[in-house]
Design a protein around this motif. Sequence first.
Motif, PDB file in Angstrom:
ATOM      1  N   VAL A 252       0.829  -1.212   0.000  1.00  0.00           N
ATOM      2  CA  VAL A 252       0.000   0.000   0.000  1.00  0.00           C
ATOM      3  C   VAL A 252       0.861   1.258   0.000  1.00  0.00           C
ATOM      4  N   TYR A 253       1.759   1.392   0.955  1.00  0.00           N
ATOM      5  CA  TYR A 253       2.543   2.614   1.126  1.00  0.00           C
ATOM      6  C   TYR A 253       3.420   2.903  -0.092  1.00  0.00           C
ATOM      7  N   MET A 254       3.915   1.853  -0.759  1.00  0.00           N
ATOM      8  CA  MET A 254       4.830   2.026  -1.888  1.00  0.00           C
ATOM      9  C   MET A 254       4.139   1.800  -3.234  1.00  0.00           C
ATOM     10  N   PHE A 255       2.821   1.964  -3.289  1.00  0.00           N
ATOM     11  CA  PHE A 255       2.070   1.609  -4.501  1.00  0.00           C
ATOM     12  C   PHE A 255       2.438   2.482  -5.699  1.00  0.00           C
ATOM     13  N   MET A 256       2.789   3.749  -5.487  1.00  0.00           N
ATOM     14  CA  MET A 256       3.086   4.657  -6.594  1.00  0.00           C
ATOM     15  C   MET A 256       4.585   4.745  -6.887  1.00  0.00           C
TER      16      MET A 256
ATOM     17  N   ARG B 125       5.578  16.687  -2.234  1.00  0.00           N
ATOM     18  CA  ARG B 125       5.147  15.378  -1.736  1.00  0.00           C
ATOM     19  C   ARG B 125       5.140  15.304  -0.215  1.00  0.00           C
ATOM     20  N   GLN B 126       6.295  15.632   0.408  1.00  0.00           N
ATOM     21  CA  GLN B 126       6.417  15.386   1.842  1.00  0.00           C
ATOM     22  C   GLN B 126       5.665  16.402   2.690  1.00  0.00           C
ATOM     23  N   VAL B 127       5.867  17.682   2.419  1.00  0.00           N
ATOM     24  CA  VAL B 127       5.325  18.717   3.302  1.00  0.00           C
ATOM     25  C   VAL B 127       3.906  19.115   2.920  1.00  0.00           C
ATOM     26  N   ILE B 128       3.686  19.425   1.645  1.00  0.00           N
ATOM     27  CA  ILE B 128       2.383  19.945   1.224  1.00  0.00           C
ATOM     28  C   ILE B 128       1.318  18.860   1.226  1.00  0.00           C
ATOM     29  N   PHE B 129       1.696  17.630   0.836  1.00  0.00           N
ATOM     30  CA  PHE B 129       0.696  16.567   0.713  1.00  0.00           C
ATOM     31  C   PHE B 129       0.798  15.491   1.801  1.00  0.00           C
ATOM     32  N   LEU B 130       1.989  14.881   1.976  1.00  0.00           N
ATOM     33  CA  LEU B 130       2.076  13.672   2.798  1.00  0.00           C
ATOM     34  C   LEU B 130       1.857  13.935   4.284  1.00  0.00           C
ATOM     35  N   VAL B 131       2.537  14.930   4.866  1.00  0.00           N
ATOM     36  CA  VAL B 131       2.401  15.171   6.299  1.00  0.00           C
ATOM     37  C   VAL B 131       0.948  15.466   6.698  1.00  0.00           C
ATOM     38  N   PRO B 132       0.237  16.362   5.996  1.00  0.00           N
ATOM     39  CA  PRO B 132      -1.176  16.572   6.367  1.00  0.00           C
ATOM     40  C   PRO B 132      -2.020  15.297   6.275  1.00  0.00           C
ATOM     41  N   LEU B 133      -1.771  14.494   5.238  1.00  0.00           N
ATOM     42  CA  LEU B 133      -2.556  13.268   5.094  1.00  0.00           C
ATOM     43  C   LEU B 133      -2.214  12.247   6.174  1.00  0.00           C
ATOM     44  N   LEU B 134      -0.943  12.202   6.589  1.00  0.00           N
ATOM     45  CA  LEU B 134      -0.561  11.301   7.680  1.00  0.00           C
ATOM     46  C   LEU B 134      -1.250  11.674   8.993  1.00  0.00           C
ATOM     47  N   LEU B 135      -1.544  12.945   9.148  1.00  0.00           N
ATOM     48  CA  LEU B 135      -2.224  13.397  10.361  1.00  0.00           C
ATOM     49  C   LEU B 135      -3.741  13.252  10.270  1.00  0.00           C
ATOM     50  N   ILE B 136      -4.304  13.373   9.062  1.00  0.00           N
ATOM     51  CA  ILE B 136      -5.764  13.383   8.892  1.00  0.00           C
ATOM     52  C   ILE B 136      -6.326  11.983   8.684  1.00  0.00           C
ATOM     53  N   PHE B 137      -5.756  11.213   7.763  1.00  0.00           N
ATOM     54  CA  PHE B 137      -6.327   9.910   7.412  1.00  0.00           C
ATOM     55  C   PHE B 137      -6.445   8.953   8.602  1.00  0.00           C
ATOM     56  N   PRO B 138      -5.427   8.851   9.484  1.00  0.00           N
ATOM     57  CA  PRO B 138      -5.570   7.918  10.616  1.00  0.00           C
ATOM     58  C   PRO B 138      -6.710   8.277  11.566  1.00  0.00           C
ATOM     59  N   LEU B 139      -7.148   9.534  11.563  1.00  0.00           N
ATOM     60  CA  LEU B 139      -8.289   9.905  12.409  1.00  0.00           C
ATOM     61  C   LEU B 139      -9.541   9.149  12.001  1.00  0.00           C
ATOM     62  N   PHE B 140      -9.643   8.804  10.735  1.00  0.00           N
ATOM     63  CA  PHE B 140     -10.830   8.124  10.216  1.00  0.00           C
ATOM     64  C   PHE B 140     -10.607   6.628  10.010  1.00  0.00           C
ATOM     65  N   TRP B 141      -9.379   6.235   9.603  1.00  0.00           N
ATOM     66  CA  TRP B 141      -9.130   4.832   9.248  1.00  0.00           C
ATOM     67  C   TRP B 141      -8.004   4.197  10.053  1.00  0.00           C
TER      68      TRP B 141
ATOM     69  N   ILE C  17      -1.315   8.501  -2.424  1.00  0.00           N
ATOM     70  CA  ILE C  17      -2.083   9.685  -2.831  1.00  0.00           C
ATOM     71  C   ILE C  17      -1.162  10.895  -2.932  1.00  0.00           C
ATOM     72  N   SER C  18      -0.243  11.038  -1.990  1.00  0.00           N
ATOM     73  CA  SER C  18       0.717  12.147  -2.031  1.00  0.00           C
ATOM     74  C   SER C  18       1.640  12.037  -3.235  1.00  0.00           C
ATOM     75  N   ASP C  19       2.068  10.812  -3.536  1.00  0.00           N
ATOM     76  CA  ASP C  19       2.936  10.611  -4.703  1.00  0.00           C
ATOM     77  C   ASP C  19       2.250  11.072  -5.981  1.00  0.00           C
ATOM     78  N   ALA C  20       0.995  10.685  -6.168  1.00  0.00           N
ATOM     79  CA  ALA C  20       0.276  11.048  -7.382  1.00  0.00           C
ATOM     80  C   ALA C  20       0.138  12.558  -7.524  1.00  0.00           C
ATOM     81  N   ALA C  21      -0.187  13.236  -6.441  1.00  0.00           N
ATOM     82  CA  ALA C  21      -0.336  14.693  -6.488  1.00  0.00           C
ATOM     83  C   ALA C  21       1.003  15.371  -6.782  1.00  0.00           C
ATOM     84  N   ALA C  22       2.092  14.887  -6.186  1.00  0.00           N
ATOM     85  CA  ALA C  22       3.410  15.496  -6.388  1.00  0.00           C
ATOM     86  C   ALA C  22       3.884  15.336  -7.825  1.00  0.00           C
ATOM     87  N   VAL C  23       3.623  14.187  -8.432  1.00  0.00           N
ATOM     88  CA  VAL C  23       4.005  13.962  -9.829  1.00  0.00           C
ATOM     89  C   VAL C  23       3.275  14.942 -10.745  1.00  0.00           C
TER      90      VAL C  23
END
Length: 473
Positions: free
Chosen positions: A375-379, A409-425, A436-442
């Motif tokens: 999962v984590y390395m899918f992209m 990738r790391q700051v704008i996309f990944l860090v916020p998602l690492l903080l938000i997604f676990p709240l729900f899943w 998801i962060s990889d796709a947006a950064a590309v």
Amino acid sequence: MPPERNQAQANPLGTAPIGRLLPKFAIPAIISFLVTSLYNIVDQIFIGQGVGYLGNAATTVSFPFTTISTALALLMGIGTAANFNLNLGAQNQDKAREAAGSGLSCLALLSLSLGAVALLFRRPLLLLFGATPDVLPYALTYTSITAFGLPMVTFTTGGSNLIRADGAPAYSMLCTLSGAVLNTILDYIFIFPLNMGVAGGALATVLGQALSLLMTLGYFLRTRLRMVHLTPSDLRPRRRVLQSICSLGMAAFFNQLAMLLVQIVLNNTLTHYGALSSYGRDIPLACAGVVSKVGMLVLGCVIGIAQGCQPIFSFNYGARKYGRVKEAYRKAVIAGTIICTVAFICFQTFPRQIVSIFGTGTEEYFAFAERFFRVYMFMTFSNAFQPISANFFTSIGKARRGILISLTRQVIFLVPLLLIFPLFWGIEGALYASPISDAAAVAVALSITLLEMKRMPQDGELPQTAPAGGPDI
């Protein structure tokens, strides 16, 4: 054509076919970056086999020190090399010499400062990096020794960029390769026959780094650089020159700091939400270390390609040979994508086999590690675009765009998602944040780079704007 342009034409960076230049500079750079990554990876493999997954977790929480070391090394190394080659391409020999001297002296000061900070503040920093009570004793033992090697590896990594820019990519590779070979041999001896545990792995690392440092210093003392003659007076730091160096090295620096931020957030997220799951907090932390180290091997290949292109990008942009710049970028992306695609297939097909290289563990440990990889390395197949694009802008003197791409990738996309997604899943959310962060950064990297390619002038024409922090060309 002015005589200085004729001189620029004579340099192989401006005349040799890109198809020959790229492997000549990229392959040694790839090996150098892989070898740098292997210091920690080899330790993790031997410590994992000899100590267990708690030893693996200790190297995981200690790894941010290596990331900080690389950040400082690339700040000065890439910035110095880019300024050096841009000025050589524009026939500014004096400015090239000033860039090399100021960069080396400042690199030495930063290297020593980092080692002192790591040694004096290792305990609070390891806790910040996510060490649990069970892991902390191992991590303290490991870091108490490796802190002495941080100045060595920082100067070697930064200095190797200038050696490569000076037209000696093979020697740059040998500087790091020799230390890695010694580290691997001593790892086995210290951990198994001598039964020194994590302390043995750390000592082997420092001794290997010492050998690499001696070879790096030997180059500068022996050659004084091939393309310009470096004198002791050139080593005096100059504020104007350092501002230019930092401007062009800032993209790589921020990229490493972003990786550090991700490591800290990911480690703490996994331990927190792992404690709420059936896996516990130590298993996800140990798995994160394995996955990140293997990922660093792939990233090392891509960064090696990007760094191998730096002299080609910088010199030809300085010499106004924009067609060669475009060709080098295109071939670099193709080569990087091939490597990343092969890695993607391996991660999806053989995750358990890869994890087993790093030591033993329970069935729960291997089950989570397999899930983590897939999962984590899918992209992974798309991971060539961002590093190569960021380095492309740094190499041609457009630092702000390189910084923006580095941070996506790391700051704008990944860090916020690492903080938000676990709240729900929960812990699963942390895994899905990465692809998801990889796709947006590309998407961002490709958009900015393609626009730059369309705006680039024809060969021989002046650029529309002067490179930020670069020479007057």
